[in-house]
Design an enzyme around this catalytic site. Structure first.
Site, PDB file in Angstrom:
ATOM      1  N   HIS A  97       8.540  10.486 -12.182  1.00 47.06           N
ATOM      2  CA  HIS A  97       9.683   9.562 -11.378  1.00 47.06           C
ATOM      3  C   HIS A  97      10.597   8.663 -13.136  1.00 47.06           C
ATOM      4  O   HIS A  97      11.835   9.458 -12.309  1.00 47.06           O
ATOM      5  CB  HIS A  97       9.120   8.070 -12.193  1.00 47.06           C
ATOM      6  CG  HIS A  97       9.022   6.328 -11.746  1.00 47.06           C
ATOM      7  ND1 HIS A  97       8.765   6.139 -10.066  1.00 47.06           N
ATOM      8  CD2 HIS A  97       9.635   5.699 -12.188  1.00 47.06           C
ATOM      9  CE1 HIS A  97       9.858   5.200  -9.957  1.00 47.06           C
ATOM     10  NE2 HIS A  97       9.784   4.612 -11.145  1.00 47.06           N
ATOM     11  N   MET A 154      -7.848   2.416  -6.680  1.00 47.80           N
ATOM     12  CA  MET A 154      -8.081   1.643  -5.531  1.00 47.80           C
ATOM     13  C   MET A 154      -8.361   0.210  -6.148  1.00 47.80           C
ATOM     14  O   MET A 154      -9.521  -0.118  -6.347  1.00 47.80           O
ATOM     15  CB  MET A 154      -8.703   1.977  -4.021  1.00 47.80           C
ATOM     16  CG  MET A 154      -8.986   0.783  -2.953  1.00 47.80           C
ATOM     17  SD  MET A 154      -7.750   0.892  -2.084  1.00 47.80           S
ATOM     18  CE  MET A 154      -7.663  -0.149  -1.277  1.00 47.80           C
ATOM     19  N   CYS A 166       1.660   3.989  -3.245  1.00 48.66           N
ATOM     20  CA  CYS A 166       0.180   4.874  -3.242  1.00 48.66           C
ATOM     21  C   CYS A 166      -0.212   5.998  -2.613  1.00 48.66           C
ATOM     22  O   CYS A 166      -0.224   6.539  -2.514  1.00 48.66           O
ATOM     23  CB  CYS A 166      -1.113   3.974  -3.791  1.00 48.66           C
ATOM     24  SG  CYS A 166      -0.376   3.450  -5.292  1.00 48.66           S
ATOM     25  N   HIS A 167      -0.305   5.343  -1.011  1.00 47.04           N
ATOM     26  CA  HIS A 167      -1.069   6.407   0.153  1.00 47.04           C
ATOM     27  C   HIS A 167       0.277   6.790   0.211  1.00 47.04           C
ATOM     28  O   HIS A 167      -0.351   7.073   1.401  1.00 47.04           O
ATOM     29  CB  HIS A 167      -1.767   5.486   1.043  1.00 47.04           C
ATOM     30  CG  HIS A 167      -3.022   4.020   0.019  1.00 47.04           C
ATOM     31  ND1 HIS A 167      -4.099   5.639  -0.304  1.00 47.04           N
ATOM     32  CD2 HIS A 167      -2.935   3.340  -0.968  1.00 47.04           C
ATOM     33  CE1 HIS A 167      -4.716   4.722  -0.798  1.00 47.04           C
ATOM     34  NE2 HIS A 167      -4.948   3.856  -0.816  1.00 47.04           N
ATOM     35  N   CYS A 227       0.375  -1.151   0.472  1.00 48.20           N
ATOM     36  CA  CYS A 227      -0.476   0.023  -0.171  1.00 48.20           C
ATOM     37  C   CYS A 227       0.773   1.668   0.302  1.00 48.20           C
ATOM     38  O   CYS A 227       0.280   2.540  -0.330  1.00 48.20           O
ATOM     39  CB  CYS A 227      -1.240  -0.538   1.302  1.00 48.20           C
ATOM     40  SG  CYS A 227      -1.812  -1.641   1.511  1.00 48.20           S
ATOM     41  N   HIS A 281       6.087   4.838 -18.677  1.00 46.62           N
ATOM     42  CA  HIS A 281       6.911   4.702 -17.527  1.00 46.62           C
ATOM     43  C   HIS A 281       8.345   3.788 -18.894  1.00 46.62           C
ATOM     44  O   HIS A 281       8.751   2.610 -19.693  1.00 46.62           O
ATOM     45  CB  HIS A 281       7.268   2.949 -16.844  1.00 46.62           C
ATOM     46  CG  HIS A 281       8.028   2.459 -15.828  1.00 46.62           C
ATOM     47  ND1 HIS A 281       8.537   1.792 -16.310  1.00 46.62           N
ATOM     48  CD2 HIS A 281       7.571   2.695 -14.552  1.00 46.62           C
ATOM     49  CE1 HIS A 281      10.021   1.797 -15.511  1.00 46.62           C
ATOM     50  NE2 HIS A 281       9.385   2.106 -14.332  1.00 46.62           N
TER      51      HIS A 281
END
Length: 581
Positions: free
Chosen positions: A364, A121, A83-84, A80, A406
């Site tokens: 990124h 999600m 993402c969070h 998790c 990416h």
């Protein structure tokens, strides 16, 4: 009536899931949920799962035993946090702090975790990734205060610093017969090592101990030293002049990290070749500059600050890609969550000058255009490529592309119509975007998406070409279809309209085990006439490297060795040194 009653709980759950998604603030743009490719990418395990953390008790949160909390914390950092965020303040995913989650309640959160949301999600339970017990565990966990990982300042960094062979004791000339410029550094992900492989003979030179899951290998400006950084923040400095190339220094610059590079500029301001090393951390959010010959830490700079656009404070903006400018004594530091590129002038680190360029959140990876003036960096969750002009120190453009670009370093080639282009694949869709990069002779196409190529599917991580090649290669290791993840797509640059040719790389590897055999990261040799691929299986399965003849697209060699455990990224010394891609 019986049928309706039987499906009533499912209907209620789905309605609740929709309500939860709405209450958590679904993105304005329509999204079709998270693909399996994206889930695999975002769920990369974090080294922070094993770190000791401060834990406060929250009387309003549902009860958890210490064993339950420790288990949930491990799951959170493995599944998790990408993402969070470490502190659950939100990154590419929404915030999950107790002031939000406690008001929702455990049952409400269980639906959200189990069924996911249109905003992105994942549906953890219905996808089979979590069972009902684990969903309940996580619903209770995210109502507790997030445990805080320790900071990692200069004192902690210096405790990890080791000079294994001091500069005065190192060779004064090359002491081996290897063609150093054609050595490959291959990450052995799960053993905490890199394999140094002779590109001429295809033989392993040495297996070098490193940090966990080396993310990238970078060559010094002189070509003598190789620097690798693990996800655990450990940097290893390898001297390629030694009779058997091996570690000469190491240091840990944080608890989780991804990026490292060295100073390359030679010009009127001075010769900074091999003088400095820089590395960026995910946690703590900071970058660290070190001496280029010993890795002695010199300066730490935090990246905590305001998000571009919203101007809201973010407590953990992770440092993603870093490259060294060829035009000035500067490092180009890309900060993920704040969407800022920092042009760090290293000519005087005691009076550091930083030019801040805002573009789009979630910066990124990326690479230089063919002139090495423009850095093309993916703002992956914003579906954009930001173009940074390293000569002028400004934002040249923001280009809309496909879903979750990416590129790795991307791929440069000359397009028959559009002239010089740089390209990227995508995690979230099957396209390859071509962006014009020549504002002089092809001004009408400069910094625009000039074409899209169709690939075999989403889940692409790396794309590659070479100035001496007429081919463009794209992998798709995170695609859920084994036939796609175990092969690569190859395009004829002179005839892109005919589509792609599929090379069955995993089949060519002829592995005895039934592992995943994901094919990842095309990498050319120095001459540009071979392309190397890693065939990446589980740590208890056989893996291999496959070498393809770029002219004929035929199998040239297969490299197998029991020591090649989970090979993933690999980097040719010469091409990495000179930013050839």
């Amino acid at each position: 009536m019986k049928t309706m009653k039987r499906f009533a709980p499912l209907a209620a759950a789905l309605l609740a899931a929709a309500a939860v998604a709405a209450s958590f603030g679904a993105h304005a743009q329509e999204k079709k949920g998270v693909t399996e490719s994206e889930l695999k990418y975002q769920a990369g395990a974090s080294p922070l799962a094993a770190e000791a953390m401060y834990q406060s008790s929250n009387p309003k949160a549902p009860p958890m035993t210490k064993a339950e909390f420790d288990s949930a914390r491990k799951i959170y950092f493995e599944r998790c946090a990408g993402c969070h965020g470490v502190l659950r303040k939100g990154a590419t995913g929404k915030p999950l702090t107790p002031d939000i989650t406690q008001d929702k309640g455990t049952e409400y959160l269980k639906v959200f975790i189990a069924y996911g949301s249109p905003a992105g999600m994942p549906n953890w339970q219905t996808s089979g990734e979590m069972d009902e017990k684990t969903v309940d565990l996580m619903a209770r966990y995210i109502q507790h205060d997030p445990p805080v990982p320790p900071e990692f300042g200069m004192a902690q960094i210096k405790e990890t610093w080791k000079v294994i062979i001091p500069p005065a004791q190192r060779p004064t000339k090359k002491m081996n017969n290897y063609n150093i410029e054609n050595i490959f550094s291959t990450t052995l992900r799960d053993t905490g090592e890199v394999a140094l492989i002779d590109g001429d003979t295809k033989k392993i030179i040495n297996i070098v101990k490193t940090g966990y899951a080396v993310h990238i290998s970078r060559t010094s400006a002189s070509g003598r030293f190789l620097f690798v950084i693990g996800r655990d923040g450990k940097i290893n400095m390898i001297d390629l002049w030694m009779p058997k190339p091996d570690n000469v220094a190491e240091v840990r610059i944080g608890l989780e990290a991804r990026s490292v590079d060295t100073s390359k500029y030679k010009g009127k301001e001075g010769n900074y070749s091999d003088k400095l090393v820089i590395a960026g951390a995910y946690w703590p959010p900071q970058y660290v500059m070190m001496k280029g010959d010993t890795l002695e830490p010199l300066k730490i700079v935090s990246t905590r600050g305001m998000v571009v656009g919203t101007q809201e404070y973010h407590p953990e903006p992770r440092v993603a890609s870093i490259v060294a400018s060829h035009f000035k004594p500067e490092f180009v530091v890309n900060v993920k969550e704040t969407g800022k590129t920092l042009m760090v002038d290293y000519s005087n680190i005691d009076a550091l000058k930083v030019t801040e360029i805002g573009s789009a959140p979630f910066l990124h990876d990326g690479g230089w255009d063919s002139t090495k003036r423009y850095f093309m960096v993916a703002a992956n969750q914003s579906n954009k490529i930001s173009v940074i002009d390293a000569k002028e120190g400004k934002l040249a453009a923001i280009v809309e592309v496909g879903k979750i670009p990416h590129p790795g370093r991307g791929a440069n080639f000359i397009h028959p119509k559009f002239g010089p282009v740089w390209s990227t694949g995508h995690l979230g869709d099957e396209t390859i975007s071509l962006i014009g990069t020549d504002p002089v002779k092809h001004k009408q196409y400069a910094f625009k998406e000039v074409a899209k190529l169709k690939g075999p599917g989403g889940g692409a991580l790396f794309i590659k070409s070479h100035p001496k090649s007429t081919h463009l290669y794209s992998d798709t290791p995170l695609n859920p279809d084994a036939k796609i993840s175990q092969s690569v797509a190859v395009y004829d640059i002179k005839n892109l309209d005919k589509g792609y040719t599929v090379l069955p790389i995993a089949e060519w590897a002829d592995l005895k085990d039934d592992g995943a055999k994901r094919v990842v990261q095309p990498e050319y040799n120095k001459a540009g006439d071979e392309v190397w691929f890693a065939v990446w299986s589980a740590k208890n399965k056989e893996s291999a490297l496959v070498v393809v003849d770029d002219k004929t697209l035929k199998l040239k060699a297969v490299i197998k060795d029991p020591r090649l455990i989970t090979p993933t990224g690999h980097f040719n010394v010469y091409n990495t040194q000179h930013d050839v891609y």
